[in-house]
Design an enzyme around this catalytic site. Sequence first.
Site, mmCIF file in Angstrom:
data_model
loop_
_atom_site.group_PDB
_atom_site.id
_atom_site.type_symbol
_atom_site.label_atom_id
_atom_site.label_comp_id
_atom_site.label_asym_id
_atom_site.label_seq_id
_atom_site.Cartn_x
_atom_site.Cartn_y
_atom_site.Cartn_z
ATOM 1 N N ARG A 23 0.830 -1.217 0.000
ATOM 2 C CA ARG A 23 0.000 0.000 0.000
ATOM 3 C C ARG A 23 0.864 1.267 0.000
ATOM 4 O O ARG A 23 0.431 2.336 -0.421
ATOM 5 C CB ARG A 23 -0.897 0.011 1.248
ATOM 6 C CG ARG A 23 -1.880 -1.137 1.322
ATOM 7 C CD ARG A 23 -2.466 -1.249 2.716
ATOM 8 N NE ARG A 23 -1.396 -1.485 3.706
ATOM 9 C CZ ARG A 23 -1.615 -1.476 5.028
ATOM 10 N NH1 ARG A 23 -2.839 -1.223 5.504
ATOM 11 N NH2 ARG A 23 -0.634 -1.707 5.869
ATOM 12 N N GLU A 28 5.894 5.926 12.645
ATOM 13 C CA GLU A 28 5.634 6.835 13.748
ATOM 14 C C GLU A 28 6.575 8.028 13.565
ATOM 15 O O GLU A 28 7.763 7.937 13.854
ATOM 16 C CB GLU A 28 5.896 6.142 15.093
ATOM 17 C CG GLU A 28 4.972 4.973 15.395
ATOM 18 C CD GLU A 28 5.315 4.286 16.714
ATOM 19 O OE1 GLU A 28 6.260 4.727 17.399
ATOM 20 O OE2 GLU A 28 4.628 3.297 17.045
ATOM 21 N N GLN A 46 4.102 22.986 19.759
ATOM 22 C CA GLN A 46 3.586 23.605 18.533
ATOM 23 C C GLN A 46 4.167 22.910 17.331
ATOM 24 O O GLN A 46 5.338 22.547 17.338
ATOM 25 C CB GLN A 46 3.979 25.101 18.521
ATOM 26 C CG GLN A 46 3.559 25.882 17.285
ATOM 27 C CD GLN A 46 3.919 27.352 17.392
ATOM 28 O OE1 GLN A 46 3.569 28.015 18.396
ATOM 29 N NE2 GLN A 46 4.618 27.887 16.394
ATOM 30 N N ASP A 47 3.342 22.685 16.310
ATOM 31 C CA ASP A 47 3.786 22.144 15.023
ATOM 32 C C ASP A 47 3.785 23.272 14.002
ATOM 33 O O ASP A 47 2.807 24.032 13.924
ATOM 34 C CB ASP A 47 2.816 21.050 14.538
ATOM 35 C CG ASP A 47 3.233 19.647 14.997
ATOM 36 O OD1 ASP A 47 2.416 18.725 14.880
ATOM 37 O OD2 ASP A 47 4.387 19.497 15.476
ATOM 38 N N ARG A 59 15.480 29.786 4.083
ATOM 39 C CA ARG A 59 14.820 30.314 5.280
ATOM 40 C C ARG A 59 15.799 30.186 6.449
ATOM 41 O O ARG A 59 16.266 29.083 6.734
ATOM 42 C CB ARG A 59 13.538 29.530 5.589
ATOM 43 C CG ARG A 59 12.466 29.636 4.504
ATOM 44 C CD ARG A 59 11.285 28.741 4.806
ATOM 45 N NE ARG A 59 10.279 28.731 3.753
ATOM 46 C CZ ARG A 59 9.100 29.371 3.851
ATOM 47 N NH1 ARG A 59 8.836 30.087 4.934
ATOM 48 N NH2 ARG A 59 8.217 29.303 2.858
ATOM 49 N N HIS A 62 17.631 31.239 11.839
ATOM 50 C CA HIS A 62 16.753 31.813 12.851
ATOM 51 C C HIS A 62 16.967 31.200 14.226
ATOM 52 O O HIS A 62 17.362 30.038 14.366
ATOM 53 C CB HIS A 62 15.287 31.587 12.463
ATOM 54 C CG HIS A 62 14.913 32.272 11.196
ATOM 55 N ND1 HIS A 62 13.812 31.919 10.445
ATOM 56 C CD2 HIS A 62 15.497 33.284 10.499
ATOM 57 C CE1 HIS A 62 13.744 32.677 9.380
ATOM 58 N NE2 HIS A 62 14.760 33.520 9.389
ATOM 59 N N LYS A 72 13.937 22.472 18.230
ATOM 60 C CA LYS A 72 13.129 22.142 17.046
ATOM 61 C C LYS A 72 13.410 20.710 16.617
ATOM 62 O O LYS A 72 14.543 20.240 16.672
ATOM 63 C CB LYS A 72 13.477 23.091 15.890
ATOM 64 C CG LYS A 72 13.213 24.546 16.209
ATOM 65 C CD LYS A 72 13.812 25.489 15.175
ATOM 66 C CE LYS A 72 13.627 26.926 15.624
ATOM 67 N NZ LYS A 72 14.391 27.876 14.800
ATOM 68 N N TYR A 132 7.897 21.070 11.452
ATOM 69 C CA TYR A 132 8.779 20.954 12.613
ATOM 70 C C TYR A 132 8.042 21.301 13.902
ATOM 71 O O TYR A 132 7.164 22.164 13.914
ATOM 72 C CB TYR A 132 10.042 21.797 12.462
ATOM 73 C CG TYR A 132 9.858 23.214 12.058
ATOM 74 C CD1 TYR A 132 9.536 23.557 10.745
ATOM 75 C CD2 TYR A 132 10.018 24.238 12.977
ATOM 76 C CE1 TYR A 132 9.367 24.880 10.369
ATOM 77 C CE2 TYR A 132 9.864 25.552 12.616
ATOM 78 C CZ TYR A 132 9.545 25.863 11.304
ATOM 79 O OH TYR A 132 9.389 27.181 10.936
ATOM 80 N N ASP A 168 15.235 37.856 5.930
ATOM 81 C CA ASP A 168 16.417 36.977 5.909
ATOM 82 C C ASP A 168 17.563 37.586 5.118
ATOM 83 O O ASP A 168 18.704 37.173 5.255
ATOM 84 C CB ASP A 168 16.043 35.609 5.340
ATOM 85 C CG ASP A 168 15.231 34.790 6.347
ATOM 86 O OD1 ASP A 168 14.622 33.778 5.922
ATOM 87 O OD2 ASP A 168 15.194 35.162 7.536
HETATM 88 C C1 LIG Z 1 7.957 30.971 12.860
HETATM 89 C C2 LIG Z 1 6.548 31.482 12.926
HETATM 90 C C3 LIG Z 1 6.094 32.452 12.055
HETATM 91 N N1 LIG Z 1 4.803 32.901 12.141
HETATM 92 C C4 LIG Z 1 4.353 33.902 11.178
HETATM 93 C C5 LIG Z 1 5.191 35.169 11.154
HETATM 94 C C6 LIG Z 1 5.148 35.604 9.716
HETATM 95 O O1 LIG Z 1 4.002 36.413 9.511
HETATM 96 C C7 LIG Z 1 4.956 34.312 8.937
HETATM 97 C C8 LIG Z 1 6.234 33.817 8.292
HETATM 98 O O2 LIG Z 1 7.236 33.787 9.296
HETATM 99 P P1 LIG Z 1 8.751 33.648 8.894
HETATM 100 O O3 LIG Z 1 9.030 34.476 7.692
HETATM 101 O O4 LIG Z 1 9.579 33.877 10.148
HETATM 102 O O5 LIG Z 1 8.832 32.098 8.495
HETATM 103 P P2 LIG Z 1 10.188 31.327 8.122
HETATM 104 O O6 LIG Z 1 11.136 32.193 7.370
HETATM 105 O O7 LIG Z 1 9.756 30.041 7.542
HETATM 106 O O8 LIG Z 1 10.894 31.073 9.532
HETATM 107 C C9 LIG Z 1 10.972 29.782 10.111
HETATM 108 O O9 LIG Z 1 11.928 29.057 9.402
HETATM 109 C C10 LIG Z 1 13.191 28.851 9.998
HETATM 110 C C11 LIG Z 1 13.941 27.804 9.202
HETATM 111 C C12 LIG Z 1 13.114 28.464 11.419
HETATM 112 O O10 LIG Z 1 13.879 27.652 11.944
HETATM 113 C C13 LIG Z 1 12.146 29.167 12.258
HETATM 114 O O11 LIG Z 1 11.489 28.241 13.093
HETATM 115 C C14 LIG Z 1 11.154 30.003 11.596
HETATM 116 O O12 LIG Z 1 11.594 31.301 11.844
HETATM 117 O O13 LIG Z 1 4.493 33.337 9.875
HETATM 118 C C15 LIG Z 1 3.921 32.424 13.080
HETATM 119 O O14 LIG Z 1 2.753 32.844 13.147
HETATM 120 N N2 LIG Z 1 4.362 31.464 13.965
HETATM 121 C C16 LIG Z 1 5.642 30.975 13.922
HETATM 122 O O15 LIG Z 1 5.977 30.095 14.746
#
Ligand SMILES: Cc1cn([C@H]2C[C@H](O)[C@@H](COP(=O)(O)OP(=O)(O)O[C@H]3O[C@H](C)C(=O)[C@H](O)[C@H]3O)O2)c(=O)[nH]c1=O
Length: 185
Positions: A23, A28, A46-47, A59, A62, A72, A132, A168
Amino acid sequence: MIVSDTGLPGVKVIEPACFQDERGFFMESYNRDQLLGHGIANLFIQDNHSLSVLPGTLRGLHYQLDPSAQTKLVRVVAGSIFDVAVDIRRGSPTFGRWEGFALSASNKKQLLVPRGFAHGFVTLEANTEVCYKVDAGYSQSDDRGIAWNDPEIGIAWPLDPTVLSAKDAKHPLLRDAENHFTYSR
Ligand SMILES: Cc1cn([C@H]2C[C@H](O)[C@@H](COP(=O)(O)OP(=O)(O)O[C@H]3O[C@H](C)C(=O)[C@H](O)[C@H]3O)O2)c(=O)[nH]c1=O
């Protein structure tokens, strides 16, 4: 589940057992008790799930400052990434050192990135989706970053980023970044 150490103490690669049959497969993807057995005692609360449409989407790097610092547990559910952790704990024997890992939907490998490490990835395929778990919630005021191309860190990204958020594109160098993490044995 196989949990392997890496060149950065605390950063671990996790390979869940995958059961294939006619299938498809079952695994897990997260088992708290098995991780506890490896001293990974995090209560993830949180996921997160991101889609990056183009290959070469970067990305990171951070981290969140205390009291919002996060551990994470990263995995890829579609496509593939080069996933990087950087030790930013002042006084650490591996301060400023990075290590990169190929995580993909096909190899099903996961990366545990403890607090005290900056995290980032570049996608290697179109429509890559990264999921994550984090053990502390999002805090915009505590959200910080380090330049992906900081020459003193010297990450050997497998390809130059083609897509980068405005945020970034302007993170400071590690030497100039606000960072209270300190190393403790
Ligand atoms: C991280 C996060 C973001 N947001 C909102 C804030 C922004 O409006 C939008 C995009 O956020 P950001 O541009 O920070 O997303 P990424 O660039 O993917 O950042 C993540 O990607 C890198 C690889 C990481 O390790 C971090 O966990 C995380 O910062 O989602 C939320 O509402 N909750 C959250 O937990």
